[in-house]
Design an enzyme around this catalytic site. Structure first.
Site, PDB file in Angstrom:
ATOM      1  N   TYR B 123       0.847  -1.208   0.000  1.00  0.00           N
ATOM      2  CA  TYR B 123       0.000   0.000   0.000  1.00  0.00           C
ATOM      3  C   TYR B 123       0.874   1.248   0.000  1.00  0.00           C
ATOM      4  CZ  TYR B 123      -3.403  -3.532   1.292  1.00  0.00           C
ATOM      5  OH  TYR B 123      -4.159  -4.669   1.309  1.00  0.00           O
ATOM      6  N   ASP B 238      -3.547 -14.313  -1.898  1.00  0.00           N
ATOM      7  CA  ASP B 238      -3.047 -14.640  -0.552  1.00  0.00           C
ATOM      8  C   ASP B 238      -4.203 -14.736   0.443  1.00  0.00           C
ATOM      9  OD1 ASP B 238      -0.471 -14.491  -1.542  1.00  0.00           O
ATOM     10  OD2 ASP B 238      -0.078 -12.472  -0.773  1.00  0.00           O
TER      11      ASP B 238
END
Lengths: 87, 377
Positions: B123, B238
């Site tokens: 991020y 994931d």
């Protein structure tokens, strides 16, 4: 030569002939233009989880998602007999 | 019951429950009580990726072309995901490692949390590219009421379990007074807190990410913010592995394949588990409302997103033994989502921006001697 084409009844309304030597059960459902649920298509997420009402399946890859009793993961299995499933 | 980093008792991990048995001593994987966790470790590690591998430089140009309401959608989702992964990058370690009793599960928890830290780092990678100073975005995460409300709901179950575990580790079972308040610490109570915590994490991994995933992939469908979408695809893959692990824990308990007391608790707290999930569903719908408060984006609006949350909730609830809570939402309202959620073990067309395997694991190491047949020195 063992039998590889089996009759698969989906949601009690669609009857398909599925060749176990050609791709997974999920691919067969897609090929017959049925609406399918899936994410990973590799047996680890469990999004394609379906109910096996009768018959038996064989897994092509070791599924990692938890398979509750009576469930199958069509993204990584093929029919071993005629099947009745809810997807 | 103080924690030891190396329990010197001779224990047989094959007879231990997942949690609250003897603490793990030797990290051995030659024998496993629940081998699924070792398989999940292998699967997760095979998905290793680094944010820097994904080129997000084109996204800056795209971002500047977005409307104000679309920018709100994009940035708010990044903030929310940053929050989720901030929590997940530490909490499984802090809450679960002190009470885990199986080596394969202990290592799974560490692997799981580690991958969440990759998400957190990604991020920053995305935001650094969009803003010369992303501080404002990060700082808003602890100010923004919409995000704080969710943060509280997610962290309270972890915090409760951590606090009771700390009391138990320092005082053992029984009544303990802390700051004038009496806490009754029993093994039963600890296990209940664990059960609720795992159900809350399960709901997080199962649906909390999906509203933002849907927005990201809706941008990508318009060929916007594709670098970001590539990263989010890897994150989604994931998260699916993480979700499978919490579903395993819940199902192992329900089916009595682990601690028999956890089976009782799973039955006793079944309604609470249901509520935790449904609260997450409600909050995600409210999040969709907040995202689109200033206007929709092409291809996606609040009602489609809410339908998608219901659709996903059906799949996730059935995976842990509940009936589908939204039987009218059996079909997928956003079918294009699936192409981003497929784990691409098959490399189709590397030049396409949506194929993430182009960037990771692209080296073919299977070289046969015959490949060098026409090679002269």
């Amino acid at each position: 030569m063992t039998q590889s084409v089996f009759k698969v009844i989906v949601n009690g309304e669609h009857e398909l002939a599925v060749d176990a030597s050609e791709g997974t059960l999920l691919e067969a459902l897609e090929a017959h233009k049925l609406e399918v649920n899936y994410h990973c298509k590799s047996g680890f997420c469990g999004a394609c989880r379906s109910t096996l009402k009768s018959g038996s399946v064989r897994y092509l890859t070791d599924p990692l998602a938890y398979i509750r009793k009576g469930d199958i993961l069509p993204c990584c299995c093929v029919p071993e007999s005629d099947l009745e499933i809810d997807h | 019951m103080s924690y030891s980093t190396f329990n010197q008792a001779q224990i047989n991990p094959l007879n231990e429950p997942m949690y609250f048995g003897n603490s793990v001593n030797v990290a051995r994987y030659d024998q496993q009580k629940h081998s699924i966790f070792e398989k999940l470790i292998e699967k997760q590690i095979s998905f290793f990726w680094r944010p820097e591998e994904v080129d997000v430089s084109r996204d800056r140009v795209d971002f500047n072309k977005l409307t104000t309401s679309e920018k709100h959608v994009f940035i708010s989702n990044l903030k929310y995901q940053t929050l989720l992964d901030s929590i997940q990058g530490r909490s499984p370690n802090i809450a679960l490692l002190p009470i885990v009793s199986l080596p394969e599960l202990e290592t799974w928890i560490e692997t799981w949390s580690f991958f969440e830290t990759i998400h957190s780092r990604s991020y920053t990678h995305i935001l650094r590219n969009l803003f010369s100073d992303p501080s404002e975005v990060f700082e808003d995460i602890v100010i923004n009421e919409q995000i704080k409300m969710r943060a509280n709901d997610i962290s309270q179950y972890y915090d409760n379990l951590i606090f009771y575990t700390q009391l138990w580790q320092t005082h053992g079972e029984g009544e303990v007074e802390v700051d004038g308040e009496i806490y009754n610490v029993t093994m039963r109570e600890l296990k209940k807190k664990l059960f609720l915590c795992i159900n809350s994490v399960n709901a997080l991994e199962a649906i909390r990410f999906y509203v933002s995933f849907a927005c990201t992939f809706a941008f990508a469908e318009r060929e916007l913010m594709e670098g970001n979408a590539k990263i989010i695809r890897l994150i989604a893959r994931d998260e699916n592995v993480h979700l499978t692990s919490t579903q395993h824990m819940i199902n192992l308990w329900q089916y009595g394949e682990d601690d028999p007391e956890m089976k009782e608790i799973a039955e006793e707290l079944r309604d609470d588990a249901y509520e935790i999930f449904m609260t997450a569903v409600k909050q995600e719908k409210q999040w969709a409302h907040y995202l689109f408060k200033d206007g929709s984006m092409i291809g996606l609006n609040e009602s489609m997103l809410c339908q998608y949350v219901e659709y996903i909730a059906n799949l996730r609830m059935q995976a842990i033994g509940f009936d589908a809570p939204f039987p009218e939402q059996r079909s997928n309202p956003l079918p294009w989502m699936n192409k981003y959620l497929v784990s691409d073990n098959v490399q189709v067309a590397p030049q396409e921006a949506e194929i993430s395997s182009y960037l990771v694991g692209q080296i073919d190491s299977s070289v046969d001697a015959s490949d060098l047949g026409d090679f002269d020195l």
